[in-house]
Design a protein around this motif. Structure first.
Motif, PDB file in Angstrom:
ATOM      1  N   LEU A  53      66.600   5.631  10.934  1.00  0.00           N
ATOM      2  CA  LEU A  53      65.549   5.848  11.924  1.00  0.00           C
ATOM      3  C   LEU A  53      64.221   5.848  11.171  1.00  0.00           C
ATOM      4  CD1 LEU A  53      64.878   6.658  14.914  1.00  0.00           C
ATOM      5  CD2 LEU A  53      64.921   9.033  14.129  1.00  0.00           C
ATOM      6  N   ASN A  54      63.348   4.908  11.513  1.00  0.00           N
ATOM      7  CA  ASN A  54      62.062   4.910  10.813  1.00  0.00           C
ATOM      8  C   ASN A  54      61.022   5.677  11.633  1.00  0.00           C
ATOM      9  OD1 ASN A  54      61.206   3.180  12.826  1.00  0.00           O
ATOM     10  ND2 ASN A  54      61.236   1.343  11.550  1.00  0.00           N
ATOM     11  N   ASP A  55      59.755   5.551  11.274  1.00  0.00           N
ATOM     12  CA  ASP A  55      58.731   6.378  11.901  1.00  0.00           C
ATOM     13  C   ASP A  55      57.971   5.660  13.012  1.00  0.00           C
ATOM     14  OD1 ASP A  55      57.399   4.588  10.333  1.00  0.00           O
ATOM     15  OD2 ASP A  55      56.329   6.073   9.111  1.00  0.00           O
ATOM     16  N   GLU A  56      58.536   4.555  13.537  1.00  0.00           N
ATOM     17  CA  GLU A  56      57.909   3.899  14.683  1.00  0.00           C
ATOM     18  C   GLU A  56      57.983   4.793  15.920  1.00  0.00           C
ATOM     19  OE1 GLU A  56      58.588  -0.277  15.732  1.00  0.00           O
ATOM     20  OE2 GLU A  56      59.677  -0.451  13.836  1.00  0.00           O
ATOM     21  N   PRO A  57      57.027   4.654  16.842  1.00  0.00           N
ATOM     22  CA  PRO A  57      57.101   5.415  18.095  1.00  0.00           C
ATOM     23  C   PRO A  57      58.351   5.024  18.892  1.00  0.00           C
ATOM     24  CG  PRO A  57      54.918   4.438  17.802  1.00  0.00           C
ATOM     25  CD  PRO A  57      55.798   3.845  16.756  1.00  0.00           C
ATOM     26  N   PRO A  58      58.931   5.968  19.644  1.00  0.00           N
ATOM     27  CA  PRO A  58      60.134   5.663  20.428  1.00  0.00           C
ATOM     28  C   PRO A  58      59.892   4.527  21.420  1.00  0.00           C
ATOM     29  CG  PRO A  58      59.773   8.035  20.315  1.00  0.00           C
ATOM     30  CD  PRO A  58      58.556   7.389  19.739  1.00  0.00           C
TER      31      PRO A  58
END
Length: 258
Positions: A53-58
């Motif tokens: 899971l990266n830090d992009e917005p959901p």
């Protein structure tokens, strides 16, 4: 974004996207039962199973783009893309964003409408609770709706397996996915514009995404087949894998490829 994926079989590529809050482990019976009919590709959506899971917005759209990147990595130009529940949401986003990559579509135990305000608020409540206290809330609030009464009463091993998959869900991925689903768009225009055939499947005992939801999807798609799986709830592919696999194999058998 690189997704971890398991593949079996050969022939027509069929991508199957898992339900929330499970992983590609839910497709075990499909990898085994459909390998003679097609090439089954089962990724873990971001944050679940072996995918990071990266830090992009959901975003459901980001999940759909992950699937397109997986096809690139697998050397697959076009595929049958399908999903169950959350996997169906990702599939519909894929149809909207990557229509040229489709040979066909499978939509199982899912709905095409966006969440209403109360449903979005409930997703945020669960996301917040999971972030603070871990995934235990899922066993109380999500697990009961995942299988039908027939499975709960007669298939203790299946229910136990589903429970184990829910327990294994990483809290970060659960919260991210809940927020992604809360923000998804209505997909009926996308379905009406589909240029490829679709298979719509629903468990007759599904109370989360009902047979009426599935019928609405089938009616919107220009070229749709509609299958109700008896004695199955929301996880029709896990509860009645033989019936599910028969429907998929028959559908894939109609697809012209390459």
């Amino acid at each position: 974004m690189h997704l971890y994926s398991r593949s079996t079989g050969s022939g027509v590529p069929v991508v199957l996207l898992h339900a929330f809050p499970l992983s590609s482990a839910m497709w075990l019976a499909q990898r085994e039962g459909l390998a003679a009919a097609c090439r089954v590709i089962t990724p873990d959506l971001r944050g679940f199973g072996g995918s990071v899971l990266n830090d992009e917005p959901p975003s459901i759209d980001a999940m759909a783009d992950d699937v397109a990147a997986l096809l690139d990595a697998e050397g697959v130009e076009r595929a049958v893309v399908g999903g169950l529940s959350m996997g169906g949401y990702v599939t519909m986003a894929f149809c909207r964003r990557h229509p040229d990559r489709l040979l066909g579509v499978i939509l199982a135990d899912t709905r095409a409408t966006a969440d209403h305000e109360q449903a979005r608020a409930n997703r945020e409540r669960i996301a917040t609770a999971v972030s603070a206290n871990g995934s235990a809330i899922l066993l109380d609030e999500v697990l009961p709706g995942l299988v039908g009464p027939t499975t709960r009463q007669r298939r203790g091993m299946v229910f136990g397996r589903v429970r184990g998959l829910v327990q294994a869900a990483p809290p970060g991925a659960v919260a991210w996915a809940e927020r992604a689903m809360a923000g998804r768009a209505d997909s009926f225009d996308t379905l009406r514009d589909l240029k490829v055939p679709a298979l719509v499947i629903v468990g007759e005992e599904d109370q989360m995404t009902t047979p009426a939801d599935a019928e609405a999807i089938a009616e919107a798609v220009p070229d749709a087949r509609f299958t109700v799986i008896e004695a199955a709830g929301h996880l029709s592919a896990v509860e009645q894998p033989e019936a599910f696999n028969r429907a998929v194999a028959a559908f894939v058998g109609e697809i012209s490829w390459p």
